[in-house]
Design an enzyme around this catalytic site. Structure first.
Site, PDB file in Angstrom:
ATOM      1  N   LYS A  18      28.942  66.588  38.171  1.00  3.90           N
ATOM      2  CA  LYS A  18      27.994  65.467  38.228  1.00  3.90           C
ATOM      3  C   LYS A  18      27.833  65.035  39.683  1.00  3.90           C
ATOM      4  O   LYS A  18      28.820  64.712  40.365  1.00  3.90           O
ATOM      5  CB  LYS A  18      28.584  64.298  37.433  1.00  3.90           C
ATOM      6  CG  LYS A  18      27.687  63.814  36.333  1.00  3.90           C
ATOM      7  CD  LYS A  18      28.424  62.737  35.572  1.00  3.90           C
ATOM      8  CE  LYS A  18      27.502  61.987  34.688  1.00  3.90           C
ATOM      9  NZ  LYS A  18      28.173  60.832  34.084  1.00  3.90           N
TER      10      LYS A  18
HETATM   11  C1  E4P Z   1      26.755  59.179  31.589  1.00  2.00           C
HETATM   12  O1  E4P Z   1      26.527  60.250  32.108  1.00  2.00           O
HETATM   13  C2  E4P Z   1      26.693  57.908  32.332  1.00  2.00           C
HETATM   14  O2  E4P Z   1      27.618  57.896  33.380  1.00  2.00           O
HETATM   15  C3  E4P Z   1      26.905  56.762  31.395  1.00  2.00           C
HETATM   16  O3  E4P Z   1      26.118  56.973  30.223  1.00  2.00           O
HETATM   17  C4  E4P Z   1      26.614  55.411  32.009  1.00  2.00           C
HETATM   18  O4  E4P Z   1      26.672  54.447  31.015  1.00  2.00           O
HETATM   19  P1  E4P Z   1      26.759  52.875  31.328  1.00  2.00           P
HETATM   20  O5  E4P Z   1      25.453  52.453  31.922  1.00  2.00           O
HETATM   21  O6  E4P Z   1      26.996  52.267  29.979  1.00  2.00           O
HETATM   22  O7  E4P Z   1      27.906  52.690  32.269  1.00  2.00           O
END
Ligand code: E4P
Length: 215
Positions: free
Chosen positions: A83
């Site tokens: 990521k």
């Molecule tokens: C996933 O890849 C993201 O990091 C995650 O869904 C972020 O979610 P949040 O906005 O609830 O922290």
């Protein structure tokens, strides 16, 4: 549509895996921090539980740092996806990782323009954060729709992961739009099973049967 779980908690991942419907996992530094465990060990364990793609995020924000971390992550397991945050250096790193055949998930995407840059660099996935857009009064699912249309218009192969999912409606909207993937927190994934009429129906079937047999 593929269903990913958005967590770094291995118990939640094992439970979701036991349902037989889990296609992958996304983590982020905040989710890892909640587990209070070694980052690499946690990701390694998750990769052994789930055969599908498991996203692990870099912590650096400069080109060399992100590239080095990404190469390290790619050695941890075959199913690791790196990521990378949507930054100019991040996009440069994605381009390089594409050349090295390392899968990437470009995170913190909040606009179509950002998504296009990620796709042009060869990102495997982009993650628009729908909940965080809704939180500030925007329309997260509209962004997903626009990204999907753009990728279709220009035949871009990058898959869209609907991220920052906050409720069941986000999942239904993702399905209606033909999003490739939704990454879903455990509680919301669990909630997908639930309908009060299912519970009432089971109770009634069993009560009817019992009454007939006893009578
Ligand atoms: C996933 O890849 C993201 O990091 C995650 O869904 C972020 O979610 P949040 O906005 O609830 O922290």
């Amino acid at each position: 549509m593929k269903l990913f779980i958005d967590t770094a908690n291995v118990d939640e991942i094992r439970t979701a895996m036991s349902w037989g419907v889990l296609d992958g996992v996304t983590t982020n530094p905040s989710l890892i921090a909640k587990e209070k465990r070694d980052y690499k060990e946690t990701v390694k364990e998750i990769c052994a539980i789930v055969p599908g793609p498991v996203s692990a995020e870099v912590l650096s924000t400069d080109y060399d740092g992100m590239l080095e971390e990404a190469r390290e992550w790619s050695k941890v397991a075959k199913n690791v996806v790196v990521k990378i945050p949507l930054l100019p250096d991040g996009i440069k790193v994605v381009k390089q990782l594409t050349l090295e055949d390392i899968k990437t998930n470009v995170t913190l995407v909040f606009s179509v323009n950002q998504a296009v840059l990620a796709a042009k660099a060869g990102a495997t996935y982009v993650s628009p954060f729908v909940g965080r857009i809704d939180d500030i009064g925007g329309n997260g699912m509209l962004l997903v729709e626009e990204i999907l249309t753009t990728f279709m218009n220009y035949d871009l192969d990058t898959e869209v992961i609907v991220a920052s999912v906050r409720n069941g409606r986000h999942i239904v909207d993702s399905l209606m739009m033909g999003a490739h993937i939704a990454t879903i927190p455990f509680k919301i994934l669990q909630g997908m099973f639930k309908h009060p009429l299912t519970d009432i129906g089971i109770e009634r079937f069993l009560a009817d049967y019992k009454a007939a047999m006893d009578g």
